[in-house]
Motif scaffolding. Structure first.
Motif, PDB file in Angstrom:
ATOM      1  N   TRP A   1      12.624   6.760   0.241  1.00  0.00           N
ATOM      2  CA  TRP A   1      12.901   7.844  -0.993  1.00  0.00           C
ATOM      3  C   TRP A   1      13.001   7.120  -2.176  1.00  0.00           C
ATOM      4  O   TRP A   1      13.392   7.471  -3.311  1.00  0.00           O
ATOM      5  N   ALA A   2      12.979   5.579  -2.357  1.00  0.00           N
ATOM      6  CA  ALA A   2      12.956   5.072  -3.541  1.00  0.00           C
ATOM      7  C   ALA A   2      11.835   3.847  -3.468  1.00  0.00           C
ATOM      8  O   ALA A   2      12.158   2.573  -3.384  1.00  0.00           O
ATOM      9  N   PRO A   3      10.601   4.347  -3.371  1.00  0.00           N
ATOM     10  CA  PRO A   3       9.393   3.208  -3.302  1.00  0.00           C
ATOM     11  C   PRO A   3       9.392   2.376  -4.436  1.00  0.00           C
ATOM     12  O   PRO A   3       8.721   1.303  -4.248  1.00  0.00           O
ATOM     13  N   GLN A   4       9.997   2.888  -5.449  1.00  0.00           N
ATOM     14  CA  GLN A   4       9.797   2.057  -6.675  1.00  0.00           C
ATOM     15  C   GLN A   4      10.595   0.738  -6.332  1.00  0.00           C
ATOM     16  O   GLN A   4      10.293  -0.532  -6.960  1.00  0.00           O
TER      17      GLN A   4
ATOM     18  N   ALA B   1       0.857  -1.105  -0.003  1.00  0.00           N
ATOM     19  CA  ALA B   1       0.115   0.058   0.033  1.00  0.00           C
ATOM     20  C   ALA B   1       1.007   1.279   0.161  1.00  0.00           C
ATOM     21  O   ALA B   1       0.752   2.255  -0.543  1.00  0.00           O
ATOM     22  N   PHE B   2       1.847   1.104   0.752  1.00  0.00           N
ATOM     23  CA  PHE B   2       2.976   2.344   0.852  1.00  0.00           C
ATOM     24  C   PHE B   2       3.421   2.683  -0.699  1.00  0.00           C
ATOM     25  O   PHE B   2       3.545   3.844  -1.112  1.00  0.00           O
ATOM     26  N   ALA B   3       4.075   1.611  -1.267  1.00  0.00           N
ATOM     27  CA  ALA B   3       4.666   1.632  -2.542  1.00  0.00           C
ATOM     28  C   ALA B   3       3.678   2.205  -3.535  1.00  0.00           C
ATOM     29  O   ALA B   3       3.941   3.083  -4.468  1.00  0.00           O
ATOM     30  N   GLU B   4       2.329   1.744  -3.586  1.00  0.00           N
ATOM     31  CA  GLU B   4       1.475   2.015  -4.627  1.00  0.00           C
ATOM     32  C   GLU B   4       0.933   3.447  -4.645  1.00  0.00           C
ATOM     33  O   GLU B   4       0.563   4.096  -5.431  1.00  0.00           O
ATOM     34  N   ARG B   5       0.901   4.054  -3.181  1.00  0.00           N
ATOM     35  CA  ARG B   5       0.283   5.398  -2.786  1.00  0.00           C
ATOM     36  C   ARG B   5       1.354   6.238  -3.222  1.00  0.00           C
ATOM     37  O   ARG B   5       1.106   7.119  -3.835  1.00  0.00           O
ATOM     38  N   ALA B   6       2.714   5.788  -3.231  1.00  0.00           N
ATOM     39  CA  ALA B   6       3.748   6.675  -3.175  1.00  0.00           C
ATOM     40  C   ALA B   6       3.719   6.843  -4.953  1.00  0.00           C
ATOM     41  O   ALA B   6       4.031   8.042  -5.395  1.00  0.00           O
TER      42      ALA B   6
ATOM     43  N   GLY C   1      19.462   2.847  -6.602  1.00  0.00           N
ATOM     44  CA  GLY C   1      19.076   1.759  -7.543  1.00  0.00           C
ATOM     45  C   GLY C   1      17.891   1.315  -7.290  1.00  0.00           C
ATOM     46  O   GLY C   1      17.544   0.960  -6.167  1.00  0.00           O
ATOM     47  N   ILE C   2      16.949   0.686  -8.293  1.00  0.00           N
ATOM     48  CA  ILE C   2      15.749   0.196  -8.218  1.00  0.00           C
ATOM     49  C   ILE C   2      15.785  -1.406  -8.318  1.00  0.00           C
ATOM     50  O   ILE C   2      15.037  -2.092  -7.521  1.00  0.00           O
ATOM     51  N   GLY C   3      16.440  -1.846  -9.298  1.00  0.00           N
ATOM     52  CA  GLY C   3      16.473  -3.408  -9.668  1.00  0.00           C
ATOM     53  C   GLY C   3      17.389  -4.272  -8.593  1.00  0.00           C
ATOM     54  O   GLY C   3      17.165  -5.307  -8.440  1.00  0.00           O
TER      55      GLY C   3
ATOM     56  N   PRO D   1      11.692   2.962 -12.748  1.00  0.00           N
ATOM     57  CA  PRO D   1      13.020   3.427 -13.433  1.00  0.00           C
ATOM     58  C   PRO D   1      14.065   2.526 -13.039  1.00  0.00           C
ATOM     59  O   PRO D   1      14.008   1.705 -12.160  1.00  0.00           O
ATOM     60  N   THR D   2      15.191   2.661 -13.511  1.00  0.00           N
ATOM     61  CA  THR D   2      16.426   1.774 -13.078  1.00  0.00           C
ATOM     62  C   THR D   2      16.886   2.451 -11.809  1.00  0.00           C
ATOM     63  O   THR D   2      17.669   1.909 -11.194  1.00  0.00           O
TER      64      THR D   2
END
Length: 270
Positions: A161-164, A54-59, A96-98, A67-68
């Motif tokens: 700061w990087a919820p993705q 829920a936190f990530a999808e709301r963000a 980094g996201i991945g 993104p990368t």
């Protein structure tokens, strides 16, 4: 003759200084470039703890792109020791996201005409912390297994700061502890497992992070130490909802030592 010798020494010193500063610049830029080498892979959202999903999808939105990496700038302040004064710094950072990776490049003026530059990073499974005066004179240079371990803690703690990355980093392991607390963990290349607890408020925002054993250097030795951060002032940054302010502390026997506080200035996902 003496003047000629002194002039020659000055020229050599200047060349050495400029070369060292250029090499440090190149190291920092290489670290920033390496952060985005691993592309994100969408995780199975059904397997995430509900609080985290829920936190990530709301963000970022339920169908937000992955993104990368994300990039941002900060106005911040540091303390080297509990009794020291605060030093103002400006910084830029990528996360980094991945895969677990970040690089933080900070600059400070510690006295007139004397600047300090810091690179704090975790790339390719290796951590580093280097501090240079004038961009060339070494003040600190930390690497090795304990630094790898400690920098992975920082990556996990900065997920607000990087919820993705919550939705795109399969290296993250999640465990719900109670109705307001979730543990996130990841493993270093040395096999050490870093664990950080995320605390959520009633609105579903991450307001605090805490770990029991992040390595802290003291007199040349690394001591496992309780560590805590607080996130406040959630705002919209280009369509991404993020905490604008953070403070981080070591929880020492004689009380908390807050050594970082900072505010986001700009943010982009790329």
């Amino acid at each position: 003759m003496i003047f000629v010798i002194l002039f020659a020494i000055l020229i050599v010193a200047l060349v050495v200084h400029l070369t060292a500063r250029r090499l440090f610049d190149m190291e920092i830029e290489a670290a920033f470039a390496a952060v985005s080498k691993v592309a994100p892979v969408a995780v199975d959202r059904a397997e995430l703890p509900p609080l985290v999903r829920a936190f990530a999808e709301r963000a970022i939105g339920e169908t937000g792109d992955l993104p990368t990496r994300v990039s941002f700038t900060q106005d911040a302040a540091l303390k080297m020791r509990p009794e020291a004064e605060w030093t103002s710094v400006t910084a830029r950072q990528v996360i980094g996201i991945g895969a677990p990776a970040f690089a933080w490049d900070a600059r400070a003026d510690i006295m007139p005409l004397v600047g300090m530059r810091v690179i704090d990073a975790y790339v390719g499974g290796e951590g580093r912390l280097r501090v240079r005066l004038l961009g060339s004179i070494p003040v600190a240079n930390a690497t090795g297994p304990e630094v790898n371990y400690g920098e992975l803690y920082r990556y996990l703690a900065e997920l607000p700061w990087a919820p993705q990355a919550i939705l795109g980093n399969p290296a993250l392991r999640w465990r719900q502890i109670d109705d307001a607390t979730v543990e996130v963990a990841a493993e270093t290349s040395d096999g050490d497992l870093a664990r950080v607890r995320l605390t959520f408020d009633a609105a579903g925002d991450i307001t605090a992070i805490e770990a029991d054993d992040r390595p802290r250097e003291e007199k040349g030795a690394f001591l496992p130490t309780r560590w805590r951060g607080e996130f406040t002032d959630y705002r919209d940054f280009g369509g991404i909802r993020l905490p604008a302010h953070a403070e981080v502390s070591w929880l020492l026997d004689d009380g908390p030592f807050t050594y970082f506080r900072g505010d986001l200035v700009s943010y982009e996902a790329d």
